[in-house]
Write a protein that holds these residues in place. Structure first.
Motif, mmCIF file in Angstrom:
data_model
loop_
_atom_site.group_PDB
_atom_site.id
_atom_site.type_symbol
_atom_site.label_atom_id
_atom_site.label_comp_id
_atom_site.label_asym_id
_atom_site.label_seq_id
_atom_site.Cartn_x
_atom_site.Cartn_y
_atom_site.Cartn_z
ATOM 1 N N THR A 172 11.393 7.694 4.154
ATOM 2 C CA THR A 172 10.767 8.964 4.517
ATOM 3 C C THR A 172 11.471 9.563 5.729
ATOM 4 O OG1 THR A 172 8.636 8.098 3.764
ATOM 5 C CG2 THR A 172 8.597 10.070 5.158
ATOM 6 N N LYS A 173 11.768 10.852 5.627
ATOM 7 C CA LYS A 173 12.308 11.581 6.780
ATOM 8 C C LYS A 173 11.137 11.941 7.695
ATOM 9 C CE LYS A 173 14.877 15.799 7.909
ATOM 10 N NZ LYS A 173 15.532 16.994 7.326
ATOM 11 N N THR A 174 11.185 11.455 8.932
ATOM 12 C CA THR A 174 10.030 11.530 9.825
ATOM 13 C C THR A 174 10.380 12.312 11.090
ATOM 14 O OG1 THR A 174 9.283 9.379 9.009
ATOM 15 C CG2 THR A 174 8.357 10.132 11.110
ATOM 16 N N PRO A 175 9.573 13.309 11.465
ATOM 17 C CA PRO A 175 9.847 14.066 12.692
ATOM 18 C C PRO A 175 9.729 13.173 13.935
ATOM 19 C CG PRO A 175 8.261 15.218 11.310
ATOM 20 C CD PRO A 175 8.388 13.837 10.748
ATOM 21 N N THR A 176 10.713 13.270 14.818
ATOM 22 C CA THR A 176 10.690 12.543 16.101
ATOM 23 C C THR A 176 11.208 13.481 17.192
ATOM 24 O OG1 THR A 176 12.882 11.643 15.596
ATOM 25 C CG2 THR A 176 10.982 10.240 15.094
ATOM 26 N N GLU A 232 13.709 3.044 21.817
ATOM 27 C CA GLU A 232 12.481 2.758 22.555
ATOM 28 C C GLU A 232 11.480 3.904 22.405
ATOM 29 O OE1 GLU A 232 15.521 2.438 23.680
ATOM 30 O OE2 GLU A 232 15.764 0.386 24.418
ATOM 31 N N ASP A 233 11.983 5.134 22.537
ATOM 32 C CA ASP A 233 11.091 6.294 22.426
ATOM 33 C C ASP A 233 10.551 6.454 21.001
ATOM 34 O OD1 ASP A 233 11.397 6.866 25.077
ATOM 35 O OD2 ASP A 233 12.897 8.440 24.779
ATOM 36 N N VAL A 234 11.405 6.214 20.012
ATOM 37 C CA VAL A 234 10.980 6.343 18.612
ATOM 38 C C VAL A 234 9.908 5.303 18.286
ATOM 39 C CG1 VAL A 234 11.728 6.115 16.208
ATOM 40 C CG2 VAL A 234 13.123 7.415 17.835
ATOM 41 N N ALA A 235 10.146 4.057 18.726
ATOM 42 C CA ALA A 235 9.167 3.003 18.451
ATOM 43 C C ALA A 235 7.824 3.323 19.099
ATOM 44 C CB ALA A 235 9.708 1.663 18.956
ATOM 45 N N ALA A 236 7.873 3.844 20.328
ATOM 46 C CA ALA A 236 6.625 4.188 21.016
ATOM 47 C C ALA A 236 5.908 5.334 20.304
ATOM 48 C CB ALA A 236 6.934 4.555 22.464
ATOM 49 N N PRO A 262 6.873 -1.925 16.421
ATOM 50 C CA PRO A 262 7.690 -2.755 17.304
ATOM 51 C C PRO A 262 9.126 -2.222 17.395
ATOM 52 C CG PRO A 262 6.461 -4.101 15.732
ATOM 53 C CD PRO A 262 6.326 -2.683 15.280
ATOM 54 N N LEU A 263 9.730 -2.375 18.577
ATOM 55 C CA LEU A 263 11.113 -1.948 18.763
ATOM 56 C C LEU A 263 12.043 -2.679 17.796
ATOM 57 C CD1 LEU A 263 13.167 -0.308 20.411
ATOM 58 C CD2 LEU A 263 13.177 -2.167 22.109
ATOM 59 N N SER A 264 11.677 -3.901 17.426
ATOM 60 C CA SER A 264 12.525 -4.708 16.542
ATOM 61 C C SER A 264 12.600 -4.160 15.122
ATOM 62 C CB SER A 264 12.009 -6.154 16.505
ATOM 63 O OG SER A 264 10.667 -6.187 16.041
ATOM 64 N N GLY A 321 17.152 -2.468 17.347
ATOM 65 C CA GLY A 321 16.897 -1.610 18.501
ATOM 66 C C GLY A 321 16.693 -2.351 19.799
ATOM 67 N N ASP A 322 16.268 -3.610 19.743
ATOM 68 C CA ASP A 322 16.034 -4.384 20.966
ATOM 69 C C ASP A 322 17.204 -5.293 21.326
ATOM 70 O OD1 ASP A 322 15.575 -5.900 18.695
ATOM 71 O OD2 ASP A 322 13.976 -7.104 19.595
ATOM 72 N N HIS A 323 18.357 -5.098 20.667
ATOM 73 C CA HIS A 323 19.535 -5.917 20.947
ATOM 74 C C HIS A 323 20.660 -5.067 21.523
ATOM 75 C CE1 HIS A 323 18.189 -9.130 17.797
ATOM 76 N NE2 HIS A 323 17.619 -9.313 18.980
#
Length: 580
Positions: free
Chosen positions: A253-257, A264-268, A273-275, A306-308
């Protein structure tokens, strides 16, 4: 030594540019004095420490069969041009010209010079093995010299070079040196780790770093508390996760961000989870023609969780990625149609080489950029939504809690300061410089080489980073400028104190103890503060009151209180403490 005849020049304040404890304390203790950026005078107090480091290193190198020589600080460029390092080494190599306009370098290391010696002196396999070493001044034109002796431009280094007839013999010589280094660092009395390391620009494929453990260290040391595994961050392997890839459970799915360009911002924003996010790193490699001009460029997309974080050393060793650079904004826009921040492997404008980290290769339902500002794609799955990557590899830095590569537990990370390094070089330099010997069959063979360095002047700074408190330095006995200091109180006013101090001083000197008698007639507070700052490990105070009681006061630099010692037993007591 008597303090009145020595130079004790302590300071109350550290220089404004002193960023770390060792720089502050060595300057305040009168051990070093800055002459220029990254260039220091070794003052008498500091030089005594350096000479003790040199003595231990020299003893163990000689014990291991190495032969000492001294090679020039100024070296002709022709030797460096033979190996190509005159051009490749970059601005850290200080290049100069003499009055005849001939090129020279100020040595940062001496592989070229020692290989030149070997090709002249070693003719036959019967002369092998050989190991030559020197303790000599080096110079590297650091872009930003800092941290005092930790990262200076001029420094003293022990460098050694072994020569052998075969890879097997060279690796045996390497092990001799690796064990000699362990003896050296054991004798220094420091907490250290020998860690598997990447050989870097110097070349070779077998390498260990010797790291002094310190919270202020620049290097991350990876180790397993339950085994002998240890490596630096560049070398530590991140094992592939176990088990098969999970099945897809979400639709892509194409998701607005909006305004969320980091993982980090996208996960929040999405509450995940950032992972579950995947970061996109765009690299490029250039194919050059014979004149050094770019004739083709390959763009690569690396995918990491994302967390690496990406490990540049590991990436640079992958097929096709040697000498990589980060892609330009223009190259990124041409291939992805988007500026950095919303990049991903789906809906690209031009094909790229796709490389996935081992973790990412087994992920399902992950999130990446949509190659469109303010949008990401969720629920991405391999095979269904995009083809398998061109390459799956270990791309990342390990993190605490990862499985140990030896299968014996999980990894932990601590900080360290590199003070020694051993390499197996192979024939990298001997082939470039045609340094050969005649084998038993009469045919020439290139010499197999090893290289072994210790930062002589960096080591005291590392020792201080590991051993200090709010009052000053705390030297291990083996490195202290003086092992014992005698502090007589009011010896200018008391003949009894002076006589007792002189008698004990003479006895300790006769017994071979490295002792200093503070005969400066300083007030007790000032005297004690000086020696606590300088870090002499053993202090004995002689006073009128103590003499009347038949006692002296002993205090180790780490002790919180003094211990009374019978005056008649003081010399024996001190020698007993020094033997501990």
């Amino acid at each position: 030594m008597k303090a009145s005849r020595f130079l004790v020049s302590t300071l109350k304040e550290a220089p404004a540019d002193a960023e770390v404890a060792s720089h502050r304390l060595m300057t305040r203790a009168g051990m070093i004095k800055k002459l220029g950026a990254g260039i220091y005078t070794y003052m008498p107090m500091g030089l005594r420490v350096i000479r003790k480091v040199e003595a231990i290193v020299r003893e163990e190198m000689n014990r291991a069969g190495a032969v000492e020589m001294t090679m020039p600080v100024v070296q002709p460029a022709e030797l460096w041009q033979e190996t190509g390092r005159f051009d490749k080494m970059g601005p850290e190599l200080l290049r100069i010209k003499d009055r005849h306009d001939r090129d020279f370098v100020i040595q940062p290391t001496s592989e070229e010079v020692v290989t030149d010696i070997a090709r002249q002196e070693i003719r036959s396999y019967k002369q092998l093995p050989k190991n030559f070493y020197q303790i000599q001044t080096k110079f590297r034109d650091e872009r930003r010299p800092r941290f005092g002796l930790m990262r200076g431009r001029e420094f003293i280094m022990k460098d050694a070079y072994s020569f052998d007839r075969s890879p097997e013999a060279a690796k045996a010589s390497y092990q001799v040196m690796a064990q000699a280094y362990r003896r050296i660092f054991d004798r220094f009395g420091l907490r250290y780790r020998a860690v598997a390391a990447d050989s870097g620009a110097i070349g070779g494929d077998l390498s260990e770093e010797f790291q002094v453990i310190a919270a202020t260290g620049e290097d991350a040391i990876v180790y397993c508390p339950d085994s002998d595994y240890a490596a630096n961050m560049e070398k530590a392997e991140a094992l592939a996760p176990t088990g098969p890839r999970g099945a897809a459970t979400q639709q892509m799915t194409k998701t607005p961000t909006p305004g969320k360009s980091t993982c980090e911002d996208v996960a929040a924003l999405l509450g995940v989870p950032l992972s579950t996010t995947v970061k996109s790193l765009v690299l490029a490699t250039d194919l050059l023609d014979d004149q050094g001009a770019i004739k083709a460029t390959q763009v690569w997309l690396l995918l990491l969780r994302g967390d690496h974080d990406m490990n540049e050393v590991k990436v640079g060793k992958l097929p096709g990625l040697a000498g990589f650079r980060f892609a330009t904004v223009g190259e990124i826009e041409a291939h992805f149609g988007c500026k950095p921040g919303y990049l991903g492997p789906i809906h690209m404008k031009q094909p790229v080489k796709l490389v996935a980290d081992r973790e990412v290769a087994l992920m399902a339902d992950w999130i990446c950029g949509a190659n469109e500002p303010d949008f990401h794609i969720t629920g991405v799955n391999w095979g269904r939504d995009l083809p398998e990557p061109d390459l799956v590899a270990d791309l990342r830095n390990v993190v605490a809690g990862d499985p140990s590569p030896d299968g014996k537990g999980v990894l932990a990370i601590e900080r360290g300061i590199e003070v020694g390094h051993v390499f197996y070089l192979g024939t990298k330099y001997s082939q470039a410089m045609n340094a050969t010997f005649l084998e038993e069959d009469g045919k020439p063979r290139p010499l197999e080489m090893g290289c072994y360095g210790i930062g002589i002047t960096r080591l005291p700074a590392a020792a201080i980073e590991q051993n200090h408190d709010e009052r000053g330095i705390i030297w291990p006995d083996a490195l202290a400028p003086f092992t014992v200091v005698l502090c007589p109180i009011g010896m200018d006013r008391s003949a009894e104190v002076k006589a007792a101090a002189d008698a004990l001083y003479d006895q300790l000197l006769a017994d071979g103890v490295d002792v200093l008698l503070d005969d400066r007639n300083e007030r007790p507070g000032a005297m004690f503060a000086d020696w606590e700052l300088i870090g002499v490990p053993h202090r004995l105070v002689i006073s009128d009151r103590g003499l009347k009681e038949g006692q002296f006061e002993y205090q180790h630099r780490r002790d919180t209180a003094a211990t009374k010692v019978p005056a008649a037993e003081a010399a024996a007591f001190l020698k007993g403490r020094l033997a501990v």
